[in-house]
Each structure stands twice: as structure tokens, then as C-alpha cells.
Write an enzyme that holds these catalytic residues in place. Structure first.
Site, PDB file in Angstrom:
ATOM      1  N   CYS A   2       1.265   0.324  -0.134  1.00  0.00           N
ATOM      2  CA  CYS A   2       1.783   1.628  -0.543  1.00  0.00           C
ATOM      3  C   CYS A   2       2.221   1.607  -2.012  1.00  0.00           C
ATOM      4  O   CYS A   2       2.588   0.566  -2.540  1.00  0.00           O
ATOM      5  CB  CYS A   2       2.967   2.002   0.316  1.00  0.00           C
ATOM      6  SG  CYS A   2       2.580   1.989   2.064  1.00  0.00           S
ATOM      7  N   ARG A  27      -4.234  -0.701  -5.381  1.00  0.00           N
ATOM      8  CA  ARG A  27      -3.543  -1.489  -4.363  1.00  0.00           C
ATOM      9  C   ARG A  27      -4.148  -1.262  -2.977  1.00  0.00           C
ATOM     10  O   ARG A  27      -3.847  -2.004  -2.055  1.00  0.00           O
ATOM     11  CB  ARG A  27      -2.055  -1.107  -4.346  1.00  0.00           C
ATOM     12  CG  ARG A  27      -1.359  -1.409  -5.660  1.00  0.00           C
ATOM     13  CD  ARG A  27      -0.063  -0.659  -5.763  1.00  0.00           C
ATOM     14  NE  ARG A  27       0.926  -1.150  -4.831  1.00  0.00           N
ATOM     15  CZ  ARG A  27       1.860  -2.027  -5.125  1.00  0.00           C
ATOM     16  NH1 ARG A  27       1.931  -2.527  -6.335  1.00  0.00           N
ATOM     17  NH2 ARG A  27       2.737  -2.419  -4.236  1.00  0.00           N
ATOM     18  N   TRP A  74      -0.567   3.033   2.854  1.00  0.00           N
ATOM     19  CA  TRP A  74      -1.451   2.106   3.592  1.00  0.00           C
ATOM     20  C   TRP A  74      -0.793   1.958   4.956  1.00  0.00           C
ATOM     21  O   TRP A  74       0.297   1.396   5.083  1.00  0.00           O
ATOM     22  CB  TRP A  74      -1.539   0.767   2.857  1.00  0.00           C
ATOM     23  CG  TRP A  74      -2.536  -0.175   3.443  1.00  0.00           C
ATOM     24  CD1 TRP A  74      -3.883  -0.174   3.256  1.00  0.00           C
ATOM     25  CD2 TRP A  74      -2.264  -1.270   4.318  1.00  0.00           C
ATOM     26  NE1 TRP A  74      -4.463  -1.201   3.962  1.00  0.00           N
ATOM     27  CE2 TRP A  74      -3.498  -1.885   4.620  1.00  0.00           C
ATOM     28  CE3 TRP A  74      -1.105  -1.797   4.883  1.00  0.00           C
ATOM     29  CZ2 TRP A  74      -3.607  -2.997   5.454  1.00  0.00           C
ATOM     30  CZ3 TRP A  74      -1.207  -2.906   5.714  1.00  0.00           C
ATOM     31  CH2 TRP A  74      -2.457  -3.489   5.991  1.00  0.00           C
ATOM     32  N   ASN A 100       7.990   2.527   0.425  1.00  0.00           N
ATOM     33  CA  ASN A 100       7.152   1.327   0.541  1.00  0.00           C
ATOM     34  C   ASN A 100       7.918   0.334   1.401  1.00  0.00           C
ATOM     35  O   ASN A 100       9.142   0.235   1.283  1.00  0.00           O
ATOM     36  CB  ASN A 100       6.942   0.664  -0.830  1.00  0.00           C
ATOM     37  CG  ASN A 100       5.916   1.378  -1.659  1.00  0.00           C
ATOM     38  OD1 ASN A 100       5.410   2.420  -1.264  1.00  0.00           O
ATOM     39  ND2 ASN A 100       5.623   0.820  -2.817  1.00  0.00           N
ATOM     40  N   GLY A 101       7.220  -0.452   2.210  1.00  0.00           N
ATOM     41  CA  GLY A 101       7.888  -1.496   2.984  1.00  0.00           C
ATOM     42  C   GLY A 101       8.050  -1.110   4.434  1.00  0.00           C
ATOM     43  O   GLY A 101       7.367  -0.218   4.947  1.00  0.00           O
ATOM     44  N   GLU A 481     -14.663 -18.999   0.574  1.00  0.00           N
ATOM     45  CA  GLU A 481     -14.326 -17.890  -0.327  1.00  0.00           C
ATOM     46  C   GLU A 481     -15.550 -16.999  -0.564  1.00  0.00           C
ATOM     47  O   GLU A 481     -15.434 -15.769  -0.612  1.00  0.00           O
ATOM     48  CB  GLU A 481     -13.770 -18.445  -1.649  1.00  0.00           C
ATOM     49  CG  GLU A 481     -13.641 -17.442  -2.787  1.00  0.00           C
ATOM     50  CD  GLU A 481     -12.762 -16.237  -2.491  1.00  0.00           C
ATOM     51  OE1 GLU A 481     -12.093 -16.200  -1.454  1.00  0.00           O
ATOM     52  OE2 GLU A 481     -12.778 -15.302  -3.326  1.00  0.00           O
ATOM     53  N   LYS A 485     -15.661 -12.992   0.269  1.00  0.00           N
ATOM     54  CA  LYS A 485     -16.040 -11.911  -0.659  1.00  0.00           C
ATOM     55  C   LYS A 485     -17.085 -11.022  -0.001  1.00  0.00           C
ATOM     56  O   LYS A 485     -17.019  -9.805  -0.096  1.00  0.00           O
ATOM     57  CB  LYS A 485     -16.617 -12.457  -1.973  1.00  0.00           C
ATOM     58  CG  LYS A 485     -15.670 -13.051  -2.977  1.00  0.00           C
ATOM     59  CD  LYS A 485     -14.708 -12.100  -3.633  1.00  0.00           C
ATOM     60  CE  LYS A 485     -13.467 -11.900  -2.847  1.00  0.00           C
ATOM     61  NZ  LYS A 485     -12.383 -12.797  -2.902  1.00  0.00           N
ATOM     62  N   GLU A 488     -15.533  -8.903   2.929  1.00  0.00           N
ATOM     63  CA  GLU A 488     -14.561  -7.909   2.466  1.00  0.00           C
ATOM     64  C   GLU A 488     -15.204  -6.648   1.918  1.00  0.00           C
ATOM     65  O   GLU A 488     -14.754  -5.547   2.203  1.00  0.00           O
ATOM     66  CB  GLU A 488     -13.756  -8.480   1.292  1.00  0.00           C
ATOM     67  CG  GLU A 488     -12.569  -9.276   1.633  1.00  0.00           C
ATOM     68  CD  GLU A 488     -11.862  -9.684   0.354  1.00  0.00           C
ATOM     69  OE1 GLU A 488     -10.724  -9.258   0.196  1.00  0.00           O
ATOM     70  OE2 GLU A 488     -12.441 -10.408  -0.475  1.00  0.00           O
ATOM     71  N   HIS A 504     -22.512 -28.949  14.627  1.00  0.00           N
ATOM     72  CA  HIS A 504     -21.543 -29.006  15.729  1.00  0.00           C
ATOM     73  C   HIS A 504     -21.295 -27.632  16.332  1.00  0.00           C
ATOM     74  O   HIS A 504     -20.257 -27.411  16.949  1.00  0.00           O
ATOM     75  CB  HIS A 504     -20.245 -29.644  15.234  1.00  0.00           C
ATOM     76  CG  HIS A 504     -20.459 -31.024  14.698  1.00  0.00           C
ATOM     77  ND1 HIS A 504     -20.746 -32.102  15.496  1.00  0.00           N
ATOM     78  CD2 HIS A 504     -20.497 -31.492  13.420  1.00  0.00           C
ATOM     79  CE1 HIS A 504     -20.923 -33.182  14.755  1.00  0.00           C
ATOM     80  NE2 HIS A 504     -20.788 -32.824  13.475  1.00  0.00           N
ATOM     81  N   LYS A 603      -4.212  -4.386  -1.672  1.00  0.00           N
ATOM     82  CA  LYS A 603      -4.138  -5.399  -2.727  1.00  0.00           C
ATOM     83  C   LYS A 603      -2.946  -6.324  -2.541  1.00  0.00           C
ATOM     84  O   LYS A 603      -3.029  -7.507  -2.827  1.00  0.00           O
ATOM     85  CB  LYS A 603      -4.080  -4.723  -4.101  1.00  0.00           C
ATOM     86  CG  LYS A 603      -4.189  -5.676  -5.271  1.00  0.00           C
ATOM     87  CD  LYS A 603      -5.533  -6.375  -5.324  1.00  0.00           C
ATOM     88  CE  LYS A 603      -5.649  -7.368  -6.457  1.00  0.00           C
ATOM     89  NZ  LYS A 603      -6.791  -8.295  -6.240  1.00  0.00           N
TER      90      LYS A 603
HETATM   91  C1  F6R Z   1      -9.327 -11.485  -0.946  1.00  0.00           C
HETATM   92  C2  F6R Z   1      -7.963 -11.100  -1.164  1.00  0.00           C
HETATM   93  C3  F6R Z   1      -6.944 -11.435  -0.132  1.00  0.00           C
HETATM   94  C4  F6R Z   1      -5.714 -11.997  -0.837  1.00  0.00           C
HETATM   95  C5  F6R Z   1      -4.570 -12.256   0.157  1.00  0.00           C
HETATM   96  C6  F6R Z   1      -3.368 -12.893  -0.523  1.00  0.00           C
HETATM   97  O1  F6R Z   1     -10.166 -11.080  -1.975  1.00  0.00           O
HETATM   98  O2  F6R Z   1      -7.667 -10.526  -2.172  1.00  0.00           O
HETATM   99  O3  F6R Z   1      -7.427 -12.332   0.819  1.00  0.00           O
HETATM  100  O4  F6R Z   1      -6.097 -13.182  -1.472  1.00  0.00           O
HETATM  101  O5  F6R Z   1      -4.177 -11.055   0.738  1.00  0.00           O
HETATM  102  O6  F6R Z   1      -2.893 -12.094  -1.556  1.00  0.00           O
HETATM  103  P1  F6R Z   1      -2.021 -12.676  -2.724  1.00  0.00           P
HETATM  104  O7  F6R Z   1      -2.862 -13.605  -3.520  1.00  0.00           O
HETATM  105  O8  F6R Z   1      -1.570 -11.482  -3.503  1.00  0.00           O
HETATM  106  O9  F6R Z   1      -0.864 -13.409  -2.081  1.00  0.00           O
END
Ligand code: F6R
Length: 608
Positions: A2, A27, A74, A100-101, A481, A485, A488, A504, A603
Site C-alpha cells: 500500500c 510498489r 494491496w 498502510n500496514g 532466481e 523471474k 513472476e 532424483h 514491491k
Molecule cells: C522477486 C522479488 C521478491 C523480493 C522479496 C523480498 O523479484 O522482488 O521475491 O525479493 O519479496 O523483498 P525485499 O528484498 O524487499 O526484502
């Protein structure tokens, strides 16, 4: 997650709120809304959807006024829809609030209010704040906010607007960041300084349990006891490069292209050119304390946890200290196992991730040393850790992390080398790596320049429903990773795992329509990877190899090749990540996905 923006001044609030919402939208959000004080009433417009689509349909004649609040939501409590979007109001419509929160005693307070006859219209915890504030308000906004603070548990940033005080905003912070901004005749408040861009000259962070009253005349700060406090502000500087896409169609592509410069800056900032030593001035640990570390736990979530996998390997191999990655949500602070000889390294882009923050707090309570490897200095985790390593990547706007991931890898490598130095074994390692570090930005640039080959691969695989990613050693992290990507932003189901695990179980999935991305690497790992690639090909699997530019074998065994410059094995995961970022980007683009704001993602994830 948010986002909050509030404005009080002489001009029209609406354009500033809409622009603020737009600046906060990186975000990730599902709904947006505004409330403006107009002609003795509060006018609210809000709904599910993007601000670009919502704002044009809002009634601008009714939204005229010079005080207002805006929000990006969000969803946590209740599905994304108009009723649950913020601002929320009390039953009389006197109060509008953005939040927020999370309000932790939401159910108890809601039941109590309902028993007293208060009608609720939404499923949100936020609505509780609106009712509480309305009932507590007897003309004094600080007294009303204090009552709200006293009754509520949890983490929240709130901004209230009351119909009877149409030129006043009241901001309250407990655990969720809020920043207040000022300019001549203007007061602003936001959850992120970006949203103040171009409107505030000076700003300050609102601190825990503070109440801030904003009017055209100025900004007044009060403690939870109601006593007024002095507060220094600092000039606001905006990094223009973070406010526009600089000609790129998406933030993600811009951020991928920023990596060579960001990494060059990081190397320059971290290595003392005279003595050739690693500079981590804010680590908060002496050499003796670092030398005494017996074990390192690296904690993070999602992409940050994959950076931790790599970091753990670097600590063990370079510093000779036992290390492991623990997903922050699974970290258990066993007091008998923690203590000053245990170092807990929290890795986070936003510095706000609730699980990572909770892990740090638990570790510190159990007596462990804590260090944050973070991209945001003014963040919750930064305030909780004993020491700080700045990833130095600049604001990352695309929800999917790219430049911060490679910044995390480099920062963790340098931290491992710093610990090695303190333990008397690092200098040789750094000296050996130095030329490779200097060459790293150029190698990353070359990997980006091979984008055309990535586009060809994207054309072949973009219709896949499932994908596999395999790698070994430090490239195990690259594989998970890379898969992250892809899933996501393209919504293709992608799994990353250690290549040795292939036989396995996962090999059962191999088929022509399940492409396998294999990160070949170098030396012994490469030999084993080539064998794994053959196993996949023998089962009619389509293989895409990430391989050295001159790797002739790769071209023989794989169907498609993503070429990368060959660099030192410790730096290879950074270079190998580039084609995988670009591949996810190109596939998502072909599939028509919302690249910068993927569905359901945020974000910064500030709830556990
Ligand atoms: C993937 C991504 C998320 C964040 C995760 C942790 O592209 O952005 O998996 O890496 O939510 O977020 P931070 O790094 O802000 O603690």
C-alpha cells in the site's frame, strides 16, 4: 504494497494526489482512491484498478479542494473492490482515512464497535480506524489520534482528514514508514519520499508513535503523550533517473541496463584504491568481533533469499566460516544456539519485509550480531540491525528485482571477503579477484548487448506452460532466481534447482514442451552440467544453455544458447543472471503481461 499520499496547500489537491499515486504505483497495488475536502464535505472516489484508468472517470468538479489524501491498496483484509479500497470512512462521512500496514486487534475492535451500533460496510481493518477516530474527535485532532494509538495494536501508517477541519491532515505512524514534506504554504505526507517529488523542498521521517498535524501554515509533531516536539528536516533531493523510464518501455528493462553502472559504483565505493582493502564503514563490528564469528545465518525472502544462498557459499569458501541460508519466514531464534559469535545477515531490497525484520529482531533478542545488506537506508530493517551494508543500487521500481539482485550478490561477496580479511585469509583472495571485479561492469554490459540472441530464445519458448532451470555451485542460486523471474512476470510455471537433483525426480517432467535452461558454468561444474544437458536431450527435452561466448560444446549439445562473457567463477552468477532477466522480460512481453507490476505481487511485503 500500500502507498499513502496527503496534500494540504493553496493549489488543487487532486492532481498532486493522482501524481503521488502514480509515483507510488511501482510498489504494486490493486485499487486506488482519493478523498478531498470540498464545500463542507469529504468527496471520495476510489475503485479497483490502475490510477491511469480510474482517475479520468472521477468527478473533477466535486473533487475540487486544496486538502486531500490518496492511496494505493494491496489487498490483505478483503478482496480488491470499490468498497474495500481506501480512503475508508466512518458512518457519518465526517472522517476519511488511508492506511498502510495491519491492525492486529481488528476483530476485537470491530466487534466492540458493532456492539455499540456502528455499521461496517467494508471487510477492511482500515475502517476500524475511521470509526475510532470519528468517535474520539471532539475538535482536537491530536487528542483523537492519541486515543486511536492507545486502542490499536499492530503496524500502521495512517492519514486522517476530518470534514470539520478541512485544511488539516493528521498523520500517525506505528511501524509503517511515513515521511512529512514541506514547502512554502504546503504540507505533504507520504509513505515514500518519491511521492513528494517536485512538491516538497524539505522533509523528515515521522518516528514511532508520533502524530503529525499538517496545515498550510506548517507541520507540527507530537509524541504519543500529546507533547509537541521539535523536529529538524532535511532538503529533499530527487534522483531524476528514478522518476522516469529514460526512454525504455519498462522499468524492468531500464533497471537491467543500469546494472553495469551500479556495479561499477559499488566496486568503486567498496574497495579502497590506496590500500586495496574492502571498505564497509558501517558494519558496526571490529576485526576481532568478525574474527570471532563461528557461524553466519543469512536471512531474506524470495529473490533476497536466493542471494543469501550465494552469500552462504561465499562465506564458507572465502572466509572459512560455516554459513547457511534460512528463508526469513522460517528463521527460528533458538537462544541456546545464538549469541555474539553468531552473525545474522539480513538481506533485503526494501528494508521493510516483515519476515526479514522479524528474523532480525528475534536474532538480536537472542544475542546474535546482526548486519543488514539493504538497498534502502531509511527503512525498518536498517533501524533494527547492528550494522549496515548499502547495496547502493538506487531505487528499484519494477516489482521484479534485477539490479538489486546483482547488487546483493556483489555486496555479499565483498562482505564475505571482509570477514575473510578479519580472519587473516582475505587479502590474497581480494587481490586475486581485483582485476575481475574491475572487468565486471564491462562483462555485464556485454551480456546485455547479446539481447538479440535472448529475443530469439524468447520466440521459441514463450508458449511454454512449464520450464526447468538447473545450475551447480554458485549457479544453483542463478537457476532458482532465473526461474523466479520467469514465473513472476510471465506467469509460466518455472522451477529452479540444483542440477544434480535432476535425476532424483524432476527429470520425470522433461519433455519437448518443457524447456530446460541449463547454466553451464566452468571447470568441473561445466563437465557435470554438460552430462545433465545430455540427459535432458536424451529424453527429447528442449535445452537452452547459458554458456561462455566461445563454448563450442554448448552449441553441440544444446538446442539454443544464451552467450555470456567468461568471468571469475565468483562473479559468474552476476553475469549469468543477465540473459535470464532478459529472457523473462522478453517472454512476458510476448505474452502481453504487465511486466512492471505483475498480478498479485507487491514491491515491499510488510505483512508476515
Ligand atoms: C522477486 C522479488 C521478491 C523480493 C522479496 C523480498 O523479484 O522482488 O521475491 O525479493 O519479496 O523483498 P525485499 O528484498 O524487499 O526484502
Amino acid at each position: 504494497m500500500c502507498g499513502i499520499i496527503g496534500y494540504v496547500g493553496a493549489g488543487e489537491a487532486l492532481p498532486i494526489l493522482v501524481e503521488g499515486i502514480r509515483l507510488l504505483s511501482y510498489r504494486g497495488y490493486d485499487s486506488a482512491g482519493v478523498a478531498v475536502a470540498h464545500d463542507g464535505a469529504l468527496v471520495v472516489e476510489k475503485d479497483k484498478g490502475r490510477i491511469e484508468d480510474l482517475a479520468p472517470s472521477w468527478d473533477r468538479t466535486r473533487l475540487r479542494g486544496s486538502t486531500g489524501i490518496g492511496h494505493t491498496r494491496w489487498a490483505t483484509h478483503g478482496r480488491p473492490n470499490r468498497v474495500n479500497a481506501h480512503p475508508q470512512q466512518d458512518a457519518s462521512g465526517d472522517v476519511a482515512v488511508v492506511h498502510n500496514g495491519v491492525l492486529e486487534n481488528d476483530i476485537a475492535l470491530r466487534e466492540e464497535l458493532e456492539a455499540a451500533g456502528v455499521p461496517f460496510v467494508s471487510e477492511t481493518d482500515t475502517e476500524v480506524f475511521a470509526h475510532l477516530y470519528a468517535r474520539a474527535f471532539r475538535g482536537d485532532p491530536v487528542a483523537a489520534a492519541r486515543e486511536v494509538l492507545a486502542r490499536c495494536h499492530g503496524r500502521f501508517g495512517l492519514v486522517f482528514l476530518h470534514r470539520r477541519l478541512p485544511g488539516t491532515l493528521v498523520a500517525v505512524r506505528r511501524g509503517s514508514p511515513l515521511v512529512a514534506g514541506t514547502a512554502e504554504g504546503v504540507g505533504l505526507v507520504a509513505s515514500d519520499v518519491r511521492a513528494l517529488a517536485g512538491h516538497a523542498d524539505r522533509a523528515f521521517e515521522i518516528e514511532e508513535d508520533e502524530i503529525v498535524v499538517l496545515t498550510r501554515e506548517g507541520v507540527a509533531v507530537y509524541g504519543a503523550d500529546g507533547v509537541r516536539k521539535a523536529r529538524a528536516s532535511h532538503p529533499v533531493t530527487y534522483d531524476d533517473s528514478s522518476l522516469g523510464k529514460g526512454g525504455f518501455p519498462h522499468w524492468m528493462l531500464k533497471e537491467i541496463h543500469e546494472q553495469p553502472d551500479r556495479l561499477a559504483d559499488l566496486v568503486a565505493a567498496r574497495i579502497d584504491p590506496v590500500h586495496g582493502r574492502i571498505r564497509l564503514d558501517e558494519l558496526g563490528l571490529t576485526d576481532a568481533e568478525l574474527a570471532a564469528v563461528e557461524r553466519v545465518d543469512l536471512v531474506g525472502c524470495g529473490t533476497a533469499s536466493y542471494a543469501c544462498m550465494y552469500g552462504a557459499r561465499a562465506f564458507e569458501a572465502l572466509a572459512g566460516v560455516a554459513a547457511r541460508m534460512v528463508p526469513a519466514s522460517e528463521f527460528e531464534a533458538r537462544a541456546e544456539l545464538l549469541g555474539p559469535r553468531r552473525l545474522v545477515v539480513a538481506v533485503s531490497q526494501s528494508g521493510e519485509t516483515a519476515d526479514t525484520h522479524a528474523a532480525v529482531e528475534a536474532a538480536a533478542r537472542a544475542g546474535a550480531r546482526t548486519v543488514g545488506v539493504l538497498n534502502v537506508r531509511a527503512s525498518r530493517i536498517a533501524r533494527s540491525v547492528g550494522g549496515f551494508v548499502d547495496i547502493h543500487a538506487g531505487p528499484e521500481i519494477c516489482v521484479a528485482s534485477t539490479k538489486v539482485y546483482t547488487g546483493m550478490l556483489l555486496s555479499l561477496l565483498l562482505l564475505a571477503l571482509r570477514v575473510a580479511e578479519a580472519r587473516g585469509r582475505g587479502h590474497g583472495a581480494l587481490a586475486a579477484l581485483r582485476p575481475a571485479l574491475d572487468a565486471l561492469p564491462g562483462a555485464v554490459r556485454r551480456a546485455i548487448a547479446a539481447h538479440d540472441q535472448v529475443r530469439e530464445v524468447a520466440r521459441e519458448v514463450h508458449r511454454a506452460q512449464n520450464m526447468l532451470y538447473i545450475g551447480r555451485g554458485p549457479d544453483h542460486a542463478t537457476a532458482v532466481e532465473g526461474a523466479m523471474k520467469m514465473k513472476e512476470i510471465s506467469y509460466i510455471h518455472a522451477e529452479g534447482f540444483a542440477a544434480g537433483e535432476l535425476k532424483h525426480g524432476p527429470i520425470a517432467l522433461v519433455s519437448w514442451d518443457v524447456p530446460t535452461v541449463a547454466i553451464l558454468g566452468q571447470g568441473e561444474a561445466r563437465t557435470k552440467m554438460l552430462a545433465n544437458v545430455r540427459e535432458v536431450r536424451a529424453r527429447d527435452g528442449l535445452v537452452i544453455a547459458v554458456a561462455g561466448e566461445d563454448d563450442a560444446d554448448a552449441r553441440k549439445v544444446a538446442d539454443l544458447v544464451l552467450p555470456v562473457p567468461v568471468v571469475d567463477p565468483w562473479l559468474a552468477p552476476l553475469v549469468h543472471s543477465i540473459p535470464l532477466q532478459l529472457l523473462a522480460y522478453d517472454v512476458a512481453r510476448r505474452r502481453g503481461c504487465d511486466i512492471d507490476q505483475p498480478r498479485n505481487l507487491a514491491k515491499s511485503v510488510t505483512v508476515q
